[in-house]
Design a protein around this motif. Structure first.
Motif, PDB file in Angstrom:
ATOM      1  N   MET A   1      20.475 -20.359  55.913  1.00  0.00           N
ATOM      2  CA  MET A   1      20.752 -20.044  54.624  1.00  0.00           C
ATOM      3  C   MET A   1      19.924 -19.053  53.843  1.00  0.00           C
ATOM      4  SD  MET A   1      22.167 -23.775  53.590  1.00  0.00           S
ATOM      5  CE  MET A   1      23.005 -23.400  51.719  1.00  0.00           C
ATOM      6  N   THR A   2      20.585 -18.355  53.108  1.00  0.00           N
ATOM      7  CA  THR A   2      19.790 -17.248  52.245  1.00  0.00           C
ATOM      8  C   THR A   2      19.575 -17.868  51.152  1.00  0.00           C
ATOM      9  OG1 THR A   2      21.801 -16.170  51.074  1.00  0.00           O
ATOM     10  CG2 THR A   2      20.960 -15.306  53.299  1.00  0.00           C
ATOM     11  N   ARG A   3      18.428 -17.513  50.193  1.00  0.00           N
ATOM     12  CA  ARG A   3      18.000 -17.832  48.955  1.00  0.00           C
ATOM     13  C   ARG A   3      19.325 -17.951  48.103  1.00  0.00           C
ATOM     14  NH1 ARG A   3      13.728 -19.146  46.201  1.00  0.00           N
ATOM     15  NH2 ARG A   3      12.278 -18.440  48.263  1.00  0.00           N
ATOM     16  N   ARG A   4      20.148 -16.902  48.136  1.00  0.00           N
ATOM     17  CA  ARG A   4      21.238 -16.879  47.405  1.00  0.00           C
ATOM     18  C   ARG A   4      22.432 -18.131  47.608  1.00  0.00           C
ATOM     19  NH1 ARG A   4      23.849 -13.686  43.490  1.00  0.00           N
ATOM     20  NH2 ARG A   4      25.857 -14.904  42.817  1.00  0.00           N
ATOM     21  N   ALA A   5      22.203 -18.174  49.100  1.00  0.00           N
ATOM     22  CA  ALA A   5      23.323 -19.362  49.482  1.00  0.00           C
ATOM     23  C   ALA A   5      22.653 -20.708  48.995  1.00  0.00           C
ATOM     24  CB  ALA A   5      23.316 -19.289  50.900  1.00  0.00           C
ATOM     25  N   PHE A   6      21.356 -20.909  49.142  1.00  0.00           N
ATOM     26  CA  PHE A   6      20.789 -22.301  48.204  1.00  0.00           C
ATOM     27  C   PHE A   6      21.054 -22.306  46.803  1.00  0.00           C
ATOM     28  CE2 PHE A   6      17.795 -22.032  51.959  1.00  0.00           C
ATOM     29  CZ  PHE A   6      18.034 -23.225  52.630  1.00  0.00           C
ATOM     30  N   GLU A   7      20.927 -21.241  46.045  1.00  0.00           N
ATOM     31  CA  GLU A   7      21.426 -21.389  44.659  1.00  0.00           C
ATOM     32  C   GLU A   7      22.752 -21.569  44.643  1.00  0.00           C
ATOM     33  OE1 GLU A   7      20.159 -17.340  43.582  1.00  0.00           O
ATOM     34  OE2 GLU A   7      18.062 -17.999  43.401  1.00  0.00           O
ATOM     35  N   ASP A   8      23.676 -21.226  45.417  1.00  0.00           N
ATOM     36  CA  ASP A   8      25.186 -21.241  45.184  1.00  0.00           C
ATOM     37  C   ASP A   8      25.579 -22.841  45.916  1.00  0.00           C
ATOM     38  OD1 ASP A   8      25.234 -18.970  43.884  1.00  0.00           O
ATOM     39  OD2 ASP A   8      26.059 -17.836  45.496  1.00  0.00           O
ATOM     40  N   PHE A   9      24.681 -23.438  46.390  1.00  0.00           N
ATOM     41  CA  PHE A   9      25.000 -24.636  47.325  1.00  0.00           C
ATOM     42  C   PHE A   9      25.656 -25.607  46.346  1.00  0.00           C
ATOM     43  CE2 PHE A   9      23.588 -28.913  47.930  1.00  0.00           C
ATOM     44  CZ  PHE A   9      23.942 -29.259  49.216  1.00  0.00           C
ATOM     45  N   GLU A  10      26.937 -26.251  47.107  1.00  0.00           N
ATOM     46  CA  GLU A  10      27.277 -27.358  46.203  1.00  0.00           C
ATOM     47  C   GLU A  10      27.460 -28.577  47.266  1.00  0.00           C
ATOM     48  OE1 GLU A  10      31.377 -26.335  44.523  1.00  0.00           O
ATOM     49  OE2 GLU A  10      30.435 -24.942  43.650  1.00  0.00           O
ATOM     50  N   PRO A  11      27.056 -29.795  46.842  1.00  0.00           N
ATOM     51  CA  PRO A  11      27.196 -30.847  47.795  1.00  0.00           C
ATOM     52  C   PRO A  11      28.525 -31.611  47.937  1.00  0.00           C
ATOM     53  CG  PRO A  11      26.417 -31.672  45.706  1.00  0.00           C
ATOM     54  CD  PRO A  11      26.412 -29.984  45.606  1.00  0.00           C
ATOM     55  N   PRO A  12      28.801 -32.118  49.115  1.00  0.00           N
ATOM     56  CA  PRO A  12      29.800 -32.937  49.286  1.00  0.00           C
ATOM     57  C   PRO A  12      30.357 -33.649  48.339  1.00  0.00           C
ATOM     58  CG  PRO A  12      28.455 -32.736  51.332  1.00  0.00           C
ATOM     59  CD  PRO A  12      27.652 -32.401  50.270  1.00  0.00           C
ATOM     60  N   GLN A  13      31.873 -33.516  47.976  1.00  0.00           N
ATOM     61  CA  GLN A  13      32.376 -34.325  46.669  1.00  0.00           C
ATOM     62  C   GLN A  13      32.218 -35.819  47.243  1.00  0.00           C
ATOM     63  OE1 GLN A  13      33.627 -33.147  43.755  1.00  0.00           O
ATOM     64  NE2 GLN A  13      32.435 -31.603  44.448  1.00  0.00           N
ATOM     65  N   ARG A  14      32.244 -36.064  48.364  1.00  0.00           N
ATOM     66  CA  ARG A  14      31.987 -37.624  48.589  1.00  0.00           C
ATOM     67  C   ARG A  14      30.827 -37.951  48.026  1.00  0.00           C
ATOM     68  NH1 ARG A  14      31.859 -40.723  54.571  1.00  0.00           N
ATOM     69  NH2 ARG A  14      32.220 -42.548  53.784  1.00  0.00           N
ATOM     70  N   LEU A  15      29.713 -37.360  48.278  1.00  0.00           N
ATOM     71  CA  LEU A  15      28.488 -37.658  47.945  1.00  0.00           C
ATOM     72  C   LEU A  15      28.325 -37.798  46.385  1.00  0.00           C
ATOM     73  CD1 LEU A  15      25.339 -38.347  48.185  1.00  0.00           C
ATOM     74  CD2 LEU A  15      24.904 -36.124  48.701  1.00  0.00           C
ATOM     75  N   VAL A  16      28.958 -36.611  45.810  1.00  0.00           N
ATOM     76  CA  VAL A  16      28.980 -36.600  44.237  1.00  0.00           C
ATOM     77  C   VAL A  16      29.667 -37.822  43.730  1.00  0.00           C
ATOM     78  CG1 VAL A  16      29.975 -35.379  42.254  1.00  0.00           C
ATOM     79  CG2 VAL A  16      28.646 -34.134  44.433  1.00  0.00           C
ATOM     80  N   ARG A  17      30.836 -38.138  44.204  1.00  0.00           N
ATOM     81  CA  ARG A  17      31.561 -39.300  43.748  1.00  0.00           C
ATOM     82  C   ARG A  17      30.901 -40.610  43.587  1.00  0.00           C
ATOM     83  NH1 ARG A  17      35.900 -36.768  46.185  1.00  0.00           N
ATOM     84  NH2 ARG A  17      35.758 -38.104  48.065  1.00  0.00           N
ATOM     85  N   ALA A  18      29.960 -40.626  45.107  1.00  0.00           N
ATOM     86  CA  ALA A  18      29.447 -41.837  45.138  1.00  0.00           C
ATOM     87  C   ALA A  18      28.158 -42.201  44.320  1.00  0.00           C
ATOM     88  CB  ALA A  18      28.911 -41.829  46.940  1.00  0.00           C
ATOM     89  N   LEU A  19      27.575 -40.897  44.160  1.00  0.00           N
ATOM     90  CA  LEU A  19      26.405 -41.086  43.094  1.00  0.00           C
ATOM     91  C   LEU A  19      26.861 -41.240  41.701  1.00  0.00           C
ATOM     92  CD1 LEU A  19      24.154 -38.019  44.482  1.00  0.00           C
ATOM     93  CD2 LEU A  19      23.784 -40.340  44.706  1.00  0.00           C
ATOM     94  N   GLN A  56      27.216 -31.157  56.703  1.00  0.00           N
ATOM     95  CA  GLN A  56      28.191 -32.133  57.366  1.00  0.00           C
ATOM     96  C   GLN A  56      29.182 -32.596  56.152  1.00  0.00           C
ATOM     97  OE1 GLN A  56      28.713 -32.788  60.565  1.00  0.00           O
ATOM     98  NE2 GLN A  56      30.214 -34.190  60.118  1.00  0.00           N
ATOM     99  N   ALA A  57      30.154 -32.428  56.309  1.00  0.00           N
ATOM    100  CA  ALA A  57      31.191 -32.830  55.327  1.00  0.00           C
ATOM    101  C   ALA A  57      32.345 -33.571  56.182  1.00  0.00           C
ATOM    102  CB  ALA A  57      31.805 -31.596  54.599  1.00  0.00           C
ATOM    103  N   PRO A  58      32.960 -34.961  55.633  1.00  0.00           N
ATOM    104  CA  PRO A  58      32.626 -35.087  54.097  1.00  0.00           C
ATOM    105  C   PRO A  58      31.343 -35.639  54.002  1.00  0.00           C
ATOM    106  CG  PRO A  58      33.987 -36.646  55.437  1.00  0.00           C
ATOM    107  CD  PRO A  58      33.817 -35.561  56.318  1.00  0.00           C
ATOM    108  N   GLY A  59      30.631 -36.164  55.105  1.00  0.00           N
ATOM    109  CA  GLY A  59      29.203 -36.477  54.968  1.00  0.00           C
ATOM    110  C   GLY A  59      29.025 -38.021  54.548  1.00  0.00           C
ATOM    111  N   GLY A  60      27.907 -38.389  54.124  1.00  0.00           N
ATOM    112  CA  GLY A  60      27.755 -39.777  53.738  1.00  0.00           C
ATOM    113  C   GLY A  60      27.710 -39.973  52.349  1.00  0.00           C
ATOM    114  N   ARG A  61      27.738 -41.036  51.718  1.00  0.00           N
ATOM    115  CA  ARG A  61      27.856 -41.785  50.393  1.00  0.00           C
ATOM    116  C   ARG A  61      26.442 -41.832  49.704  1.00  0.00           C
ATOM    117  NH1 ARG A  61      32.190 -43.986  48.278  1.00  0.00           N
ATOM    118  NH2 ARG A  61      30.957 -45.561  47.271  1.00  0.00           N
TER     119      ARG A  61
END
Length: 309
Positions: A1-19, A56-61
């Motif tokens: 991943m490039t530096r820009r890719a890290f900046e644009d990174f979005e975590p999987p929605q399953r993890l977001v919902r669980a958090l 890895q998506a959907p990935g873990g919770r």
């Protein structure tokens, strides 16, 4: 991943919902960790000179899982988890198992909530097998994990973990009279079970079919433990309710559940009544928690299942 890719990174929605569920149920730091995650990921990758293939998506919770390659090209998995998910406890358990029945830890001396793991097949779990075969393979994997804990271990005990859970269950029953009867039965079962625990083993803690992935060293290896020390029946109890949605949909679901308790207990030399008791407690605890965080369908399935026990 490039530096820009890290900046644009979005975590999987399953993890977001669980958090978000963790935050709503009183957990601290979930939102802050999620905001810091792009930087934490970049730092972890750079420090270990890894090449990122994909998230890895959907990935873990409870963690971010990233497929990577090490500097020599060896495939691996990078896992980042917040403190609440107890990643250092997971590290200690994986180091103690040392690849026997579980995924191998590649950075045992590392820290800061970052785990570098052997690459398994994230797309192929025991759950993909026919149900009878899946239960057989899962049980065989679980048996390998039940070892003596290390001396002066850092792991939470079954009594400690279920004690925290029991407090939340009592509060849930006070606020929601519909679940009071099941909660009282589950709490009574816990008290009786803790009064005479038969053994003390290192347990996976959150074992189910989807936590057993295809590997190269062994056909099936466990991943994602939330380790705890206590009796084996506690660990096996979560496996009893696997595919609960199928059990509920079946006209013979209650009878199938009772047969499953008996067969799993016999196959792993666990007392059947102790397995039934811990299955009741864990199903009610999960059901009450699902109601609390706004997952009514999951709660309905779990509490109906608990009623069969």
């Amino acid at each position: 991943m490039t530096r820009r890719a890290f900046e644009d990174f979005e975590p999987p929605q399953r993890l977001v919902r669980a958090l978000d569920e963790t935050r709503r149920s009183g957990g601290d730091g979930a939102r802050e960790w999620l905001a810091q995650l792009p930087g934490l990921l970049r730092q972890a990758v750079d420090l270990r000179e890894l090449t990122v293939e994909r998230v890895q998506a959907p990935g873990g919770r409870s963690s971010l899982v990233v497929l990577v390659r090490q500097i020599d090209g060896t495939p691996a998995v990078l896992k980042l988890a917040p403190e609440r998910a107890r990643p250092e406890s997971e590290r200690a358990a994986l180091a103690h198992w040392d690849g026997r029945g579980a995924v191998e830890l590649l950075n045992p001396g590392d820290s800061q909530g970052v785990l570098l793991l052997e690459r398994l097949r994230p797309d192929l779990s025991v759950r993909s097998l026919p149900e009878a075969k899946a239960l057989l393979e899962a049980a065989a994997t679980l048996r390998r994990l039940w070892v003596e804990p290390p001396e002066a271990h850092v792991f939470e005990t079954v009594a400690e973990r279920t004690g925290r859970q029991a407090e939340a269950m009592r509060a849930g029953a006070d606020a929601d009279g519909e679940v009071r009867g099941l909660v009282e039965a589950a709490l009574a079962a816990r008290e009786e079970l803790l009064a005479a625990a038969p053994e003390e083993r290192l347990l996976h803690g959150t074992f189910r079919q989807s936590k057993v992935l295809a590997g190269e060293r062994l056909p099936w290896l466990a991943v994602g433990p939330d380790p705890v020390v206590g009796e084996c029946a506690f660990d096996l109890a979560r496996l009893v309710r696997d595919r609960v949605e199928d059990l509920i949909a079946s006209p013979s679901g209650a009878a199938t559940t009772r047969r499953r308790v008996r067969r799993l207990a016999e196959s792993l030399d666990v007392d059947q009544e102790r397995l039934r008791g811990w299955t009741l407690f864990r199903a009610v605890e999960s059901g009450v928690r699902a109601r609390r965080v706004g997952r009514p369908r999951d709660a309905e399935l779990l509490l109906e299942f608990a009623g069969w026990l």
